[in-house]
Design an enzyme around this catalytic site. Structure first.
Site, PDB file in Angstrom:
ATOM      1  N   GLN A 277       0.822  -1.208   0.000  1.00 14.00           N
ATOM      2  CA  GLN A 277       0.000   0.000   0.000  1.00 14.00           C
ATOM      3  C   GLN A 277       0.856   1.258   0.000  1.00 14.00           C
ATOM      4  OE1 GLN A 277      -3.496  -0.188  -0.450  1.00 14.00           O
ATOM      5  NE2 GLN A 277      -2.652  -2.203  -0.909  1.00 14.00           N
ATOM      6  N   HIS A 280       1.676   3.059  -3.324  1.00 18.13           N
ATOM      7  CA  HIS A 280       0.685   3.850  -4.042  1.00 18.13           C
ATOM      8  C   HIS A 280       1.061   5.327  -4.088  1.00 18.13           C
ATOM      9  CE1 HIS A 280      -2.854   1.473  -5.179  1.00 18.13           C
ATOM     10  NE2 HIS A 280      -2.584   0.695  -4.156  1.00 18.13           N
ATOM     11  N   GLU A 346      -9.324   1.617   5.630  1.00 13.96           N
ATOM     12  CA  GLU A 346      -9.832   1.253   4.313  1.00 13.96           C
ATOM     13  C   GLU A 346      -9.680  -0.256   4.102  1.00 13.96           C
ATOM     14  OE1 GLU A 346      -8.893   2.389  -0.371  1.00 13.96           O
ATOM     15  OE2 GLU A 346      -7.385   2.750   1.166  1.00 13.96           O
ATOM     16  N   HIS A 347      -8.477  -0.773   4.345  1.00 20.02           N
ATOM     17  CA  HIS A 347      -8.184  -2.207   4.265  1.00 20.02           C
ATOM     18  C   HIS A 347      -7.685  -2.679   5.628  1.00 20.02           C
ATOM     19  CE1 HIS A 347      -6.986  -0.379   0.315  1.00 20.02           C
ATOM     20  NE2 HIS A 347      -7.792  -1.321  -0.148  1.00 20.02           N
ATOM     21  N   ASP A 380      -7.393  -5.920  -4.351  1.00 16.80           N
ATOM     22  CA  ASP A 380      -7.199  -4.851  -5.325  1.00 16.80           C
ATOM     23  C   ASP A 380      -7.526  -5.303  -6.740  1.00 16.80           C
ATOM     24  OD1 ASP A 380      -6.457  -2.894  -3.546  1.00 16.80           O
ATOM     25  OD2 ASP A 380      -4.309  -3.223  -3.779  1.00 16.80           O
ATOM     26  N   HIS A 439     -52.202  19.897   6.158  1.00 18.59           N
ATOM     27  CA  HIS A 439     -51.950  18.469   5.961  1.00 18.59           C
ATOM     28  C   HIS A 439     -53.201  17.658   6.292  1.00 18.59           C
ATOM     29  CE1 HIS A 439     -47.823  19.773   5.759  1.00 18.59           C
ATOM     30  NE2 HIS A 439     -47.357  18.539   5.670  1.00 18.59           N
TER      31      HIS A 439
END
Length: 450
Positions: A277, A280, A346-347, A380, A439
């Protein structure tokens, strides 16, 4: 290379954990001020503005903003056979998972003569974004397109930045692998537009220059209803700015991995996953949570060896050395779960004894990867799951991309006269309690001759 935070013996309440855990700095609000004039330029300048901005930000002036069909086919024809086979497998597995996410209409008979139906209707038109910066994410084309297609979205467009370093036949177009993925998925409306300007194009639409020099010529791109897909901070800022004009999937920040591991974990596996990761982006977050100091030492030793041998050494080293990454020592696996739930990665990988049981107790994560043979990189590409996931702690309240992201639930209410009469007094009572007598009158007028 990587910092340590020792939480052993400390009270792990949520407020404290949010303060002490590693987290990337990601100031979207400041970036909104940067992208605002860009979005306005696209809104008023149309296709000409898109060309100007492509030249400014991507270093290439696209001659064809919409990718011609022959270029899509050429990219597929010239794709490495091994990459094509991998993309086809990724698409097929993603379809299996996302097809099972389809919703069915539900009819509830509330009373005799009164029922409510929840209909699931796909969004009419979506714009997908595929990044093309440090990493060209053809896999993101799959992850965005498959759930949209399985949801039944009738109109799908995709934008990805023009590339200047491609072979001559692809110069000024998105990366050929992105184009090939589009061809495999049957997406033929593809634009060589990147960054905030792509989001603005989807939000406002874009026309070519008209005879009078204004953007009133032929329509290049029709507006969309929803924009999905990952991107850099400027893409995220444009989504925030234009939310309401369009729907968005999320404001995704830099990628994150957290690994909860005990003494049964292989330090080589853990180190490799942290690196996977970190490569990235220099802002990517890699966090190890463990009750085992010896494992932490072994992982650090592995990182020294593996980082030196990996391709993107400097990028990885910067990410692992940043304030967003670290090793967190805890008293035990249960305390580690509390840390992971507060972090809401996230992961999240679980590499512990009884990993499946531990994973079942996780409350907050975009996706959970269980055991030694389910690394994040599998998700992924080819697990069948979706890799467009919430970041920055948003997994506490948000989900990853799915078929549901492209559907809207519409309630259809059907009552006959008798069913309305049965509940009329309750409607009138509540209307009066809220000082909204009109109403109640809307019910009475239907029943006054009863």
């Amino acid at each position: 290379m990587i910092a340590r935070t020792d939480l052993r013996g400390r009270r792990l309440d949520a407020a404290t954990l949010r303060q002490v855990l590693p987290r990337a700095g990601f100031d979207v609000e400041a970036a909104v001020d940067v992208v605002r004039p860009i979005c306005e330029q696209v809104r008023h300048g149309g296709a000409q503005a898109l060309r100007d901005l492509g030249e400014r930000f991507d270093g290439v002036r696209p001659t064809q903003l919409r990718v011609p069909a022959p270029a899509l086919q050429a990219a597929l024809d010239e794709l490495d056979p091994a990459v094509r086979a991998a993309l086809e497998e990724s698409i097929e597995r993603a379809r299996r998972v996302h097809r099972d996410q389809r919703r069915v209409d539900v009819v509830t008979q509330v009373v005799p003569g009164g029922r409510v139906t929840e209909r699931w209707v796909p969004v009419g038109r979506v714009g997908l974004y595929a990044p093309g910066g440090l990493a060209v994410l053809a896999s993101s084309v799959v992850m965005n397109a498959v759930p949209a297609q399985e949801a039944g979205v009738p109109s799908i467009a995709l934008a990805s930045p023009p590339q200047r370093d491609n072979p001559e036949r692809f110069a000024g177009l998105p990366h050929p692998t992105v184009l090939a993925a589009c061809a495999l998925l049957g997406i033929d409306e593809v634009y060589a537009v990147g960054g905030a300007q792509a989001v603005a194009m989807f939000a406002y639409g874009a026309k070519e220059t008209g005879p009078d020099g204004g953007p009133d010529g032929e329509v290049l791109c029709e507006p969309v209803d929803l924009v999905t897909g990952p991107g850099n901070i400027y893409v995220v800022a444009a989504k925030r700015l234009l939310k309401g004009v369009i729907g968005i999937d999320s404001e995704a920040g830099p990628t994150e991995i957290a690994v909860l591991a005990d003494d049964t974990a292989d330090p080589a596996h853990v180190a490799a996953d942290l690196i996977s990761q970190a490569e990235h982006d220099p802002l990517a977050a890699s966090v190890l949570v463990t009750p085992d100091a010896a494992l932490a030492d072994a992982v650090e030793a592995e990182l020294e060896q593996q980082v030196a041998a990996t391709k993107h050494t400097e990028r990885v080293r910067e990410a692992l050395g940043g304030s967003q990454s670290g090793i967190v020592l805890v008293d035990d696996v249960q305390a580690g779960l509390a840390v992971c739930d507060a972090y809401a990665a996230e992961h999240l990988e679980i590499q512990t004894r009884d990993a499946a049981d531990v994973a079942a107790r996780v409350r907050n994560a975009g996706a959970v990867f269980v055991g030694a043979f389910a690394p994040v990189s599998l998700g992924d590409y080819c697990a069948g799951s979706n890799h467009v996931l919430p970041t920055g702690g948003c997994a506490r309240h948000s989900s990853g991309l799915s078929v549901q992201s492209f559907l809207r639930g519409i309630h259809v209410v059907e009552y006959d006269r008798a069913a309305l009469a049965e509940v009329a007094d309750h409607v009138v009572a509540l209307a009066n309690a809220e000082d909204l007598p009109g109403h109640g009158d809307a019910v009475r007028v239907r029943l006054r001759d009863a």
